[in-house]
Design a protein around this motif. Structure first.
Motif, PDB file in Angstrom:
ATOM      1  N   ARG A 189       0.838  -1.207   0.000  1.00 55.48           N
ATOM      2  CA  ARG A 189       0.000   0.000   0.000  1.00 55.48           C
ATOM      3  C   ARG A 189       0.869   1.252   0.000  1.00 55.48           C
ATOM      4  O   ARG A 189       0.555   2.240  -0.679  1.00 55.48           O
ATOM      5  N   GLU A 203       0.916   4.405  -2.649  1.00 61.43           N
ATOM      6  CA  GLU A 203       0.743   5.794  -2.219  1.00 61.43           C
ATOM      7  C   GLU A 203       1.933   6.658  -2.649  1.00 61.43           C
ATOM      8  O   GLU A 203       1.754   7.799  -3.087  1.00 61.43           O
ATOM      9  N   LYS A 242       1.687   9.853  -5.239  1.00 63.84           N
ATOM     10  CA  LYS A 242       2.112  11.184  -4.813  1.00 63.84           C
ATOM     11  C   LYS A 242       3.183  11.771  -5.737  1.00 63.84           C
ATOM     12  O   LYS A 242       3.085  12.918  -6.163  1.00 63.84           O
TER      13      LYS A 242
END
Length: 81
Positions: free
Chosen positions: A26, A30, A34
């Motif tokens: 995860r 992320e 970003k």
């Protein structure tokens, strides 16, 4: 657009031992969302195998990946050393 990232996973080591590999996956997603500013991230099987190589508890401290962005989709693969 193509970029190579070294993603530090040391912060993931602060979660309970039996949740580290799923959390690392995860975290990679992320991180790429970003830094590449994309919503759709496809993580290659080789990255998954590298994270899970030593089991759920012992993740690598960092991982080097190549991210290729086409339109709004980013494909993440493991960098061969």
């Amino acid at each position: 657009m193509e970029r190579i990232y070294t993603i530090p996973l040391r912060d993931v080591k602060r979660v309970p031992r039996n949740k580290r590999s799923p959390k690392a996956m995860r975290y990679i997603r992320e991180f790429i969302e970003k830094h590449m500013k994309a919503e759709d991230v496809i993580i290659d099987q080789s990255v998954n195998e590298k994270i899970w190589e030593r089991g759920i508890e012992k993740i690598p401290s960092k991982i080097k990946v190549k991210a290729v962005k086409e339109d709004e989709t980013v494909e993440v693969t493991l960098v061969e050393n």
